[in-house]
Design a protein around this motif. Structure first.
Motif, short mmCIF file in Angstrom:
data_model
loop_
_atom_site.label_atom_id
_atom_site.label_comp_id
_atom_site.label_asym_id
_atom_site.label_seq_id
_atom_site.Cartn_x
_atom_site.Cartn_y
_atom_site.Cartn_z
N SER A 71 0.81 -1.21 0.00
CA SER A 71 0.00 0.00 0.00
C SER A 71 0.85 1.26 0.00
N GLU A 72 2.09 1.18 0.48
CA GLU A 72 2.92 2.37 0.57
C GLU A 72 3.50 2.77 -0.79
N GLN A 73 3.48 1.88 -1.74
CA GLN A 73 4.09 2.20 -3.03
C GLN A 73 3.34 3.31 -3.75
N GLY A 74 2.01 3.28 -3.71
CA GLY A 74 1.24 4.34 -4.33
C GLY A 74 1.13 4.26 -5.83
N THR A 75 1.92 3.42 -6.46
CA THR A 75 1.91 3.32 -7.92
C THR A 75 1.41 1.96 -8.39
N ILE A 76 0.86 1.17 -7.49
CA ILE A 76 0.39 -0.16 -7.84
C ILE A 76 -1.13 -0.17 -7.88
N HIS A 77 -1.68 -0.52 -9.03
CA HIS A 77 -3.12 -0.57 -9.25
C HIS A 77 -3.52 -2.00 -9.55
N THR A 78 -4.82 -2.30 -9.42
CA THR A 78 -5.31 -3.63 -9.76
C THR A 78 -6.42 -3.52 -10.81
N ALA A 79 -6.48 -4.54 -11.65
CA ALA A 79 -7.52 -4.68 -12.66
C ALA A 79 -8.07 -6.09 -12.57
N PRO A 80 -9.25 -6.33 -13.12
CA PRO A 80 -9.84 -7.68 -13.04
C PRO A 80 -9.03 -8.69 -13.86
N GLY A 81 -8.81 -9.85 -13.27
CA GLY A 81 -8.18 -10.93 -14.00
C GLY A 81 -9.18 -11.58 -14.95
N GLY A 82 -8.66 -12.28 -15.94
CA GLY A 82 -9.52 -12.94 -16.92
C GLY A 82 -9.34 -14.44 -16.89
N CYS A 83 -10.06 -15.12 -17.77
CA CYS A 83 -9.98 -16.58 -17.83
C CYS A 83 -8.60 -17.05 -18.28
N GLU A 84 -8.00 -16.32 -19.21
CA GLU A 84 -6.69 -16.66 -19.73
C GLU A 84 -5.77 -15.46 -19.56
N ARG A 85 -4.47 -15.72 -19.72
CA ARG A 85 -3.48 -14.65 -19.59
C ARG A 85 -3.82 -13.46 -20.48
N ALA A 86 -4.14 -13.74 -21.75
CA ALA A 86 -4.43 -12.65 -22.69
C ALA A 86 -5.60 -11.80 -22.22
N ASP A 87 -6.62 -12.44 -21.63
CA ASP A 87 -7.77 -11.69 -21.11
C ASP A 87 -7.34 -10.76 -19.98
N SER A 88 -6.49 -11.27 -19.10
CA SER A 88 -6.01 -10.46 -17.98
C SER A 88 -5.20 -9.27 -18.46
N VAL A 89 -4.32 -9.51 -19.42
CA VAL A 89 -3.49 -8.42 -19.94
C VAL A 89 -4.37 -7.37 -20.62
N LEU A 90 -5.33 -7.82 -21.41
CA LEU A 90 -6.21 -6.87 -22.09
C LEU A 90 -7.03 -6.07 -21.08
N ASN A 91 -7.50 -6.70 -20.02
CA ASN A 91 -8.23 -5.98 -18.97
C ASN A 91 -7.35 -4.89 -18.35
N ALA A 92 -6.08 -5.23 -18.12
CA ALA A 92 -5.16 -4.25 -17.53
C ALA A 92 -4.90 -3.10 -18.49
N LEU A 93 -4.78 -3.39 -19.78
CA LEU A 93 -4.58 -2.34 -20.77
C LEU A 93 -5.81 -1.44 -20.86
N ASP A 94 -7.00 -2.05 -20.80
CA ASP A 94 -8.23 -1.27 -20.78
C ASP A 94 -8.28 -0.34 -19.56
N TYR A 95 -7.82 -0.85 -18.44
CA TYR A 95 -7.78 -0.04 -17.22
C TYR A 95 -6.85 1.16 -17.40
N LEU A 96 -5.70 0.94 -18.02
CA LEU A 96 -4.77 2.03 -18.26
C LEU A 96 -5.41 3.12 -19.12
#
Length: 240
Positions: A71-96
């Protein structure tokens, strides 16, 4: 000069091959968890604007870590994980794009949650090489062993593969946010096999640069990998 980059870490996998009581990224490793070591590879790098970790909804292990160490870092965010790796990465990119309003020309690095032994040298080499690569760039190591292709059924050898020109893909893998986001979305929509970010870029007709990295940048997949990662991290901390 490369502007600051964002790091995406897909961390929604269960790591069934570890045969452990929790996902492999949360296993203990040299006084921390695996993913804490992974985050530390990027958290204080001057070129990193922040990190987005894609996690499973309700992940109890991440909640424990964020209350204690992250929590002290301040630069770490979370996004929803997906069924597969590619889904998780795409969700994170959408969050950005949608939440943090990061621009499409910003470079992103995608790194495995269970790859805690990335060196600063390799990270710097990838950042330097990938800054001017419109097609992206990845860390990789040349294949050194003789490669055997198994028969379709069973465990008998079909033939020996020519190893010249073959590389083991590592992470991080780097690309412009907009380019990678479009490539992943298109590959998933078309039902194409995407095992890493470079494969999505390849489906889009791009040819990412191979940047030779250190073979110690291992991915923890099986129980024996934890012992090897312990050895590498212990030696790194002692300056060996």
């Amino acid at each position: 000069m490369l502007n600051k980059v964002w790091v995406v870490i897909p961390a929604a996998g269960v790591g069934a091959r570890m045969q452990a009581d929790r996902p492999k990224q949360y296993l203990p490793l040299v006084g921390k968890t695996v993913i804490e070591h992974t985050l530390a590879c990027f958290a204080e790098h001057p070129a990193v604007a922040g990190i987005v970790v894609a996690i499973t909804d309700g992940d109890p292990y991440w909640a424990e870590l964020t209350s204690i160490a992250l929590s002290e870092q301040g630069t770490i965010h979370t996004a929803p994980g997906g069924c597969e790796r590619a889904d998780s990465v795409l969700n994170a990119l959408d969050y950005l794009v949608n939440t943090l309003q990061v621009t499409a020309d910003t470079h992103v690095l995608v790194h495995d949650a269970a790859r805690p032994c990335l060196s600063r040298h390799d990270l710097d080499a990838l950042l330097a090489a990938g800054a001017s690569e419109a097609a992206g760039a990845i860390l990789a190591v040349p294949v050194r062993d003789t490669m055997k292709r198994a028969q379709t059924h069973g465990l008998r050898i079909s033939h020996t593969e020519e190893r010249n020109g073959l590389w083991h893909a590592l992470t991080p893998q780097m690309a412009a946010l907009g380019v990678l986001r479009a490539a992943l979305a298109d590959a998933l929509q078309r039902g194409l096999g995407v095992t890493d970010e470079a494969s999505a870029l390849e489906h889009a007709g791009l040819h990412p640069l191979l940047v030779e990295g250190d073979a110690r940048n291992i991915k923890i997949t099986r129980p024996a990998d934890l012992a090897l990662a312990t050895f590498f991290l212990s030696n790194a901390s002692s300056g060996q």
